[in-house]
Design a protein around this motif. Structure first.
Motif, PDB file in Angstrom:
ATOM      1  N   LEU B  98       6.336 -25.689 -33.788  1.00  0.00           N
ATOM      2  CA  LEU B  98       6.254 -25.174 -32.418  1.00  0.00           C
ATOM      3  C   LEU B  98       4.801 -25.154 -31.940  1.00  0.00           C
ATOM      4  CD1 LEU B  98       8.892 -22.307 -32.578  1.00  0.00           C
ATOM      5  CD2 LEU B  98       9.136 -24.588 -31.584  1.00  0.00           C
ATOM      6  N   ALA B  99       3.903 -24.754 -32.852  1.00  0.00           N
ATOM      7  CA  ALA B  99       2.488 -24.692 -32.470  1.00  0.00           C
ATOM      8  C   ALA B  99       1.955 -26.083 -32.139  1.00  0.00           C
ATOM      9  CB  ALA B  99       1.669 -24.077 -33.598  1.00  0.00           C
ATOM     10  N   PHE B 100       2.477 -27.097 -32.849  1.00  0.00           N
ATOM     11  CA  PHE B 100       2.076 -28.477 -32.559  1.00  0.00           C
ATOM     12  C   PHE B 100       2.427 -28.834 -31.123  1.00  0.00           C
ATOM     13  CE2 PHE B 100       2.468 -33.028 -32.300  1.00  0.00           C
ATOM     14  CZ  PHE B 100       1.536 -33.535 -33.192  1.00  0.00           C
ATOM     15  N   GLY B 101       3.629 -28.377 -30.694  1.00  0.00           N
ATOM     16  CA  GLY B 101       4.071 -28.711 -29.348  1.00  0.00           C
ATOM     17  C   GLY B 101       3.405 -27.863 -28.273  1.00  0.00           C
ATOM     18  N   LEU B 102       3.104 -26.598 -28.603  1.00  0.00           N
ATOM     19  CA  LEU B 102       2.599 -25.661 -27.600  1.00  0.00           C
ATOM     20  C   LEU B 102       1.383 -26.226 -26.857  1.00  0.00           C
ATOM     21  CD1 LEU B 102       2.661 -22.825 -26.333  1.00  0.00           C
ATOM     22  CD2 LEU B 102       1.271 -22.028 -28.246  1.00  0.00           C
ATOM     23  N   SER B 103       1.470 -26.187 -25.537  1.00  0.00           N
ATOM     24  CA  SER B 103       0.422 -26.766 -24.696  1.00  0.00           C
ATOM     25  C   SER B 103      -0.937 -26.144 -25.007  1.00  0.00           C
ATOM     26  CB  SER B 103       0.776 -26.525 -23.236  1.00  0.00           C
ATOM     27  OG  SER B 103      -0.385 -26.663 -22.441  1.00  0.00           O
ATOM     28  N   PRO B 104      -2.010 -26.985 -25.022  1.00  0.00           N
ATOM     29  CA  PRO B 104      -3.351 -26.443 -25.281  1.00  0.00           C
ATOM     30  C   PRO B 104      -3.808 -25.480 -24.183  1.00  0.00           C
ATOM     31  CG  PRO B 104      -3.457 -28.770 -24.713  1.00  0.00           C
ATOM     32  CD  PRO B 104      -2.011 -28.429 -24.856  1.00  0.00           C
ATOM     33  N   ARG B 105      -3.041 -25.418 -23.115  1.00  0.00           N
ATOM     34  CA  ARG B 105      -3.441 -24.483 -22.056  1.00  0.00           C
ATOM     35  C   ARG B 105      -3.269 -23.031 -22.480  1.00  0.00           C
ATOM     36  NH1 ARG B 105      -0.977 -27.131 -16.679  1.00  0.00           N
ATOM     37  NH2 ARG B 105       0.434 -27.977 -18.218  1.00  0.00           N
ATOM     38  N   THR B 106      -2.355 -22.815 -23.445  1.00  0.00           N
ATOM     39  CA  THR B 106      -2.281 -21.463 -24.018  1.00  0.00           C
ATOM     40  C   THR B 106      -3.406 -21.347 -25.027  1.00  0.00           C
ATOM     41  OG1 THR B 106       0.096 -21.514 -23.766  1.00  0.00           O
ATOM     42  CG2 THR B 106      -0.789 -19.817 -25.217  1.00  0.00           C
ATOM     43  N   ARG B 107      -4.394 -20.512 -24.744  1.00  0.00           N
ATOM     44  CA  ARG B 107      -5.597 -20.444 -25.585  1.00  0.00           C
ATOM     45  C   ARG B 107      -5.639 -19.180 -26.404  1.00  0.00           C
ATOM     46  NH1 ARG B 107      -9.889 -23.793 -23.980  1.00  0.00           N
ATOM     47  NH2 ARG B 107      -9.302 -25.133 -22.263  1.00  0.00           N
ATOM     48  N   ALA B 111      -2.650 -15.312 -28.625  1.00  0.00           N
ATOM     49  CA  ALA B 111      -1.762 -15.732 -27.551  1.00  0.00           C
ATOM     50  C   ALA B 111      -0.852 -16.858 -28.022  1.00  0.00           C
ATOM     51  CB  ALA B 111      -2.583 -16.184 -26.351  1.00  0.00           C
ATOM     52  N   ARG B 112      -1.430 -17.784 -28.799  1.00  0.00           N
ATOM     53  CA  ARG B 112      -0.634 -18.929 -29.259  1.00  0.00           C
ATOM     54  C   ARG B 112       0.426 -18.469 -30.260  1.00  0.00           C
ATOM     55  NH1 ARG B 112      -2.196 -23.956 -27.832  1.00  0.00           N
ATOM     56  NH2 ARG B 112      -1.169 -24.921 -29.613  1.00  0.00           N
ATOM     57  N   ARG B 113       0.022 -17.547 -31.152  1.00  0.00           N
ATOM     58  CA  ARG B 113       0.998 -17.072 -32.131  1.00  0.00           C
ATOM     59  C   ARG B 113       2.135 -16.328 -31.436  1.00  0.00           C
ATOM     60  NH1 ARG B 113      -1.500 -13.960 -37.041  1.00  0.00           N
ATOM     61  NH2 ARG B 113      -2.457 -15.977 -37.417  1.00  0.00           N
ATOM     62  N   LYS B 114       1.755 -15.571 -30.401  1.00  0.00           N
ATOM     63  CA  LYS B 114       2.750 -14.805 -29.656  1.00  0.00           C
ATOM     64  C   LYS B 114       3.741 -15.753 -28.960  1.00  0.00           C
ATOM     65  CE  LYS B 114       2.842 -11.149 -26.169  1.00  0.00           C
ATOM     66  NZ  LYS B 114       2.599 -11.708 -24.833  1.00  0.00           N
ATOM     67  N   ALA B 115       3.203 -16.852 -28.385  1.00  0.00           N
ATOM     68  CA  ALA B 115       4.069 -17.808 -27.691  1.00  0.00           C
ATOM     69  C   ALA B 115       5.083 -18.411 -28.659  1.00  0.00           C
ATOM     70  CB  ALA B 115       3.202 -18.915 -27.064  1.00  0.00           C
ATOM     71  N   ALA B 119       9.106 -17.906 -28.531  1.00  0.00           N
ATOM     72  CA  ALA B 119       9.987 -19.073 -28.436  1.00  0.00           C
ATOM     73  C   ALA B 119      11.080 -18.983 -29.489  1.00  0.00           C
ATOM     74  CB  ALA B 119       9.178 -20.353 -28.610  1.00  0.00           C
ATOM     75  N   LEU B 120      10.705 -18.551 -30.701  1.00  0.00           N
ATOM     76  CA  LEU B 120      11.700 -18.429 -31.771  1.00  0.00           C
ATOM     77  C   LEU B 120      12.730 -17.353 -31.428  1.00  0.00           C
ATOM     78  CD1 LEU B 120       9.598 -18.909 -35.005  1.00  0.00           C
ATOM     79  CD2 LEU B 120      11.536 -20.286 -34.233  1.00  0.00           C
ATOM     80  N   GLU B 121      12.249 -16.255 -30.814  1.00  0.00           N
ATOM     81  CA  GLU B 121      13.185 -15.203 -30.413  1.00  0.00           C
ATOM     82  C   GLU B 121      14.152 -15.713 -29.344  1.00  0.00           C
ATOM     83  OE1 GLU B 121      10.594 -11.992 -29.468  1.00  0.00           O
ATOM     84  OE2 GLU B 121      10.262 -11.548 -31.590  1.00  0.00           O
ATOM     85  N   HIS B 122      13.600 -16.474 -28.374  1.00  0.00           N
ATOM     86  CA  HIS B 122      14.446 -17.088 -27.342  1.00  0.00           C
ATOM     87  C   HIS B 122      15.510 -17.961 -27.964  1.00  0.00           C
ATOM     88  CE1 HIS B 122      12.752 -15.871 -23.577  1.00  0.00           C
ATOM     89  NE2 HIS B 122      11.524 -16.199 -23.960  1.00  0.00           N
ATOM     90  N   ALA B 123      15.137 -18.637 -29.054  1.00  0.00           N
ATOM     91  CA  ALA B 123      16.070 -19.568 -29.687  1.00  0.00           C
ATOM     92  C   ALA B 123      17.021 -18.849 -30.618  1.00  0.00           C
ATOM     93  CB  ALA B 123      15.283 -20.619 -30.459  1.00  0.00           C
ATOM     94  N   GLY B 124      16.901 -17.537 -30.691  1.00  0.00           N
ATOM     95  CA  GLY B 124      17.766 -16.779 -31.593  1.00  0.00           C
ATOM     96  C   GLY B 124      17.402 -16.991 -33.052  1.00  0.00           C
ATOM     97  N   LEU B 125      16.140 -17.311 -33.302  1.00  0.00           N
ATOM     98  CA  LEU B 125      15.705 -17.563 -34.683  1.00  0.00           C
ATOM     99  C   LEU B 125      14.512 -16.682 -35.028  1.00  0.00           C
ATOM    100  CD1 LEU B 125      15.695 -21.447 -34.358  1.00  0.00           C
ATOM    101  CD2 LEU B 125      17.425 -20.121 -35.567  1.00  0.00           C
ATOM    102  N   PRO B 126      14.635 -15.358 -34.846  1.00  0.00           N
ATOM    103  CA  PRO B 126      13.454 -14.528 -35.064  1.00  0.00           C
ATOM    104  C   PRO B 126      12.982 -14.591 -36.513  1.00  0.00           C
ATOM    105  CG  PRO B 126      15.421 -13.189 -34.872  1.00  0.00           C
ATOM    106  CD  PRO B 126      15.826 -14.570 -34.539  1.00  0.00           C
ATOM    107  N   ASP B 127      11.688 -14.433 -36.714  1.00  0.00           N
ATOM    108  CA  ASP B 127      11.069 -14.368 -38.048  1.00  0.00           C
ATOM    109  C   ASP B 127      11.270 -15.624 -38.884  1.00  0.00           C
ATOM    110  OD1 ASP B 127      10.307 -11.772 -37.431  1.00  0.00           O
ATOM    111  OD2 ASP B 127      12.279 -11.016 -38.056  1.00  0.00           O
ATOM    112  N   MET B 128      11.378 -16.749 -38.223  1.00  0.00           N
ATOM    113  CA  MET B 128      11.578 -17.978 -39.002  1.00  0.00           C
ATOM    114  C   MET B 128      10.336 -18.859 -39.024  1.00  0.00           C
ATOM    115  SD  MET B 128      15.320 -19.305 -39.083  1.00  0.00           S
ATOM    116  CE  MET B 128      16.752 -18.300 -39.361  1.00  0.00           C
ATOM    117  N   GLU B 129       9.194 -18.323 -38.607  1.00  0.00           N
ATOM    118  CA  GLU B 129       7.955 -19.118 -38.547  1.00  0.00           C
ATOM    119  C   GLU B 129       7.666 -19.889 -39.824  1.00  0.00           C
ATOM    120  OE1 GLU B 129       7.926 -16.141 -37.039  1.00  0.00           O
ATOM    121  OE2 GLU B 129       6.421 -16.047 -35.444  1.00  0.00           O
TER     122      GLU B 129
END
Lengths: 560, 209
Positions: B98-107, B111-115, B119-129
């Motif tokens: 996910l971090a690979f995909g995350l836009s570099p605009r999120t700095r 902030a990046r870890r939070k995004a 995203a994982l929570e949105h996908a119903g996959l919490p704590d799967m980092e």
């Protein structure tokens, strides 16, 4: 989007530093064989060097020995591998991982170990002595026997694992199971299926590797020097002696011999091609007859032979180590009476040089191979003619062009230095690294990089963050093979280093003709240990880095 | 506006064009492309994504919100791509994918870890980092792949038979999940499919090639 720059740069580099030197070296040898060697003041065109070559004592015997050992060893290895695979058609006859140490062992180390094993005072004679009650070594001539049997045995032990791996890889590229199932349903026996369906399908895939084996068997110097007949020796050994003769006038007939050696290999290739065509033609007639037999494969004989060969190889390696640690070891004891580490207490300079050469040539070759494959991806186009040329350094006998190339190196003033040896070794390291890496590289799902591009990753990020990590295992395997090839190089180090650069291999080959088995054993053990260590790292490191990545730790290990 | 194709035509050497010159406006929401096998649906997506084989010739124009992107390199188009396989990078953890995909605009690291976590929570996959992608189920992988695409903040999305490899029960669920996210982002999406139910669920324009 085509980006042809990288591909063009790599191809130019390979042509300039890889193909051109070989052609130039051959050209120098050819000129010298007709009397033109300006460095010696020889400038008159004349066929005299050929006359001198023909008058060398024992030349006819040398040629005959070269052909019998080279063709014999290749034929035996090939037939054995085919029989071995046919006998166990559905699965690999040997786990590929088991073959790795045999591939890693340098030719010279294997030859020295085998010599220790079969010599009159070797382990085999000692074992027989236990049974037959001998108290002195038997008077047999095993090492350096005049017929070249020991050389053939050594070549077969070293080449069977290589051919086996190549064949296993070829078998995985054809629809093997379907062919066998369909064939069996039509009532064909196992032997017939292999000869009629499987062999013709894999032949195009194993032809070039077989030619590499043939060229090596016909023209190698290190194994033939250690195991082969001495008076007269095989052609390549004879030439190596002439090239290092203090009398520089011998360089001219030696060059004629170098050309003769190349012609010999070329003629053998032609014979191989003709045999394959003829066999294919006869095979199709046989196939049309519809005979369902032979039903049985060859029984346990191929497997037993292969096991015996691998056991000989393993014992050879063990013999090196035991001799290096032996102090008093009287006949017919099976183990030394007293032990000592004194043989290991020698100069570390050859080890450092060997390591430096192996790391530099492997790094250069791996970088070049990655640049080649990445350039291909970016240009989105492969280069068949250049891919065929990768094999060139492995097909042209080393002795045929290396001295000619050295003459050129002398002229540009780099002969005798590390740079020249690195260059010459890379000529042989690069092809193996490239051939090992290209299959897994091209098999990587192209949608993976397209996905990365769709996520905004440019070409460099795609390479560094996606391709290289996903290909870590094959990259390290290719590098390990690079180390093994570099450590094994004898002639390029000897000629390009002008005798001044000592590696474990040149030391081991020189020591092998002497009488101190302890120091020879220690040097050869080190020589064999380096590539083995590289293989272990290549095996362990990805497993460690990717220990939590199941998709990259699956069984698809490519050892060759 | 959105994604616009103008008189787009693709042909390979020695062959007639794959389809008649295609003009199409893809508004925000899902537009479905259907048609028999071999008609060039996937090649059309390749052309829009910028990964056409080099021997193919492209004529016409592709614009994205007014920008002509016809000849731009793939990685600068800001067009996301989803296949029937999730194609998660096998050497990276789920979070790093996910971090690979995350836009570099999120700095910023936090902030990046939070995004990624969100995203994982949105996908119903919490704590799967930290999970190995190879250990996820097919449906979980598909959701991570969608999240990875969306985190790159694409201006349009291309879907190549995205649900074809999922079993029937999962397919309906993934459809709802994917379409909901696309609608929420309000970006144009072009979906190639064989499945009439996909088109029905997308409830947008349907083009037949």
């Amino acid at each position: 989007m085509r980006q042809p720059t990288l591909r063009r740069a790599v191809l130019s580099l390979v042509a300039l530093l890889g193909v051109l030197p070989i052609l130039a070296g051959l050209w120098q040898s050819l000129r010298a064989s007709f009397g033109i060697l300006p460095a010696l003041g020889a400038t008159t065109l004349s066929p005299a060097p050929w006359g001198q070559l023909m008058q060398l004592p024992g030349l006819t015997t040398s040629l005959a020995l070269t052909l019998t050992t080279g063709l014999g060893a290749t034929l035996i290895a090939f037939v054995l591998v085919v029989a071995l695979c046919a006998a166990r058609a559905d699965r690999a006859p040997v786990p590929p991982r088991l073959l790795a140490p045999f591939l890693a062992a340098p030719h010279a180390a294997m030859a020295i170990g085998l010599a220790f094993l079969i010599a009159p005072s070797g382990w085999i004679a000692r074992a027989l002595a236990q049974v037959l009650g001998w108290s002195t070594p038997p008077l047999w001539i095993t090492v350096n026997d005049p017929h070249g049997f020991a050389l053939i045995l050594g070549l077969v032990i070293k080449e069977v694992p290589f051919l086996l791996l190549v064949t296993l890889s070829a078998l995985s590229q054809i629809p093997l199971r379907q062919s066998l199932i369909t064939g069996r349903a039509l009532g064909y026996g196992a032997g017939a299926l292999w000869l009629k369906l499987v062999l013709p399908q894999i032949w195009p895939l194993i032809r070039l590797p077989l030619m590499v084996v043939l060229a090596y068997a016909l023209s190698n110097v290190d194994m033939a020097l250690i195991l082969g007949p001495a008076t007269p020796p095989t052609l390549a050994v004879l030439l190596a002696r002439l090239f290092s003769d203090p009398d520089t006038a011998k360089l001219l007939p030696a060059s004629a011999g170098a050309i003769l050696q190349a012609l010999l290999v070329l003629a053998s290739f032609a014979a191989l091609w003709a045999t394959a065509r003829l066999t294919g033609w006869a095979g199709r007639i046989w196939l049309r007859k519809g005979t369902r037999g032979p039903h049985s494969a060859l029984g346990p004989l191929p497997a037993l032979t292969a096991t015996a060969l691998l056991a000989l190889g393993a014992l050879s390696m063990a013999a090196l180590l035991v001799w290096s640690l032996a102090w008093r070891w009287p006949f017919p004891r099976l183990a030394p009476e007293s032990w000592s580490l004194s043989a290991w207490d020698t100069s570390t300079a050859p080890l450092t040089t060997t390591l430096l050469l192996a790391l530099t040539t492997t790094l250069l070759s791996t970088l070049l191979a990655v640049a080649w494959l990445e350039g291909e991806d970016r240009a989105r186009r492969r280069t068949p003619w250049a891919e065929a040329l990768i094999y060139l350094p492995l097909l042209v006998p080393q002795i045929s062009f290396l001295y000619g190339l050295n003459i050129l190196f002398l002229r540009i003033g780099i002969s005798g230095g590390m740079g020249a040896v690195i260059w010459a070794q890379t000529l042989f390291v690069f092809p193996y690294v490239m051939l090992t890496l290209s299959a897994p590289w091209r098999a990587l799902d192209p949608r993976l990089t397209r996905t990365a591009a769709a996520l905004g990753a440019g070409p460099w990020r795609q390479l560094i963050a996606v391709k290289l990590p996903a290909l870590l295992r094959p990259l390290l395997t290719a590098a390990a093979i690079g180390v093994a090839v570099s450590v094994a190089q004898y002639l390029p180090t000897l000629f390009m280093g002008a005798g001044r650069i000592a590696t474990l291999t040149t030391e081991a080959v020189t020591l092998a003709s002497g009488s101190d088995r302890r120091i020879t054993g220690a040097t050869a053990t080190l020589q064999a240990a380096l590539p083995l260590l590289a293989y272990l790292i290549a095996f362990a490191l990805p497993a460690l880095v990717h220990r939590n990545r199941r998709a990259l730790n699956g069984g698809h290990t490519a050892w060759a | 506006m959105g994604l616009t194709l103008t008189a787009l035509s693709i042909h390979f050497p020695g062959q007639p064009p794959l389809f008649a010159p295609l003009s199409l406006s893809v508004p925000p929401g899902i537009t479905t492309v259907m048609g028999p096998s071999g008609v060039g649906k996937s090649t059309l997506l390749d052309a829009i994504a910028g990964s056409l084989p080099p021997e193919a010739t492209l004529s016409g124009q592709i614009t994205l919100y007014g920008d002509d992107i016809t000849t731009r390199p793939a990685h600068t188009r800001q067009i996301g791509l989803l296949f029937q396989d999730a194609l998660l990078f096998p050497h990276l953890s789920v979070g790093d994918n996910l971090a690979f995909g995350l836009s570099p605009r999120t700095r910023g690291r936090t902030a990046r870890r939070k995004a990624v976590t969100e995203a994982l929570e949105h996908a119903g996959l919490p704590d799967m980092e930290a999970r190995d992608p190879a250990t996820l189920s097919g449906g979980q992988r598909a959701r991570v792949a969608l999240m990875r695409s969306l985190l790159a903040e694409p201006r349009a999305l291309l879907l190549d038979e995205p649900f074809a490899k999922l079993d029937t029960a999962l397919r309906a669920e993934m459809r709802a999940f994917t379409f909901a996210h696309i609608r929420a982002r309000n970006i144009p999406a072009l979906m190639v499919t064989h499945d009439a139910e996909d088109a029905e669920a997308a409830a947008g324009p349907v083009i037949t090639l």
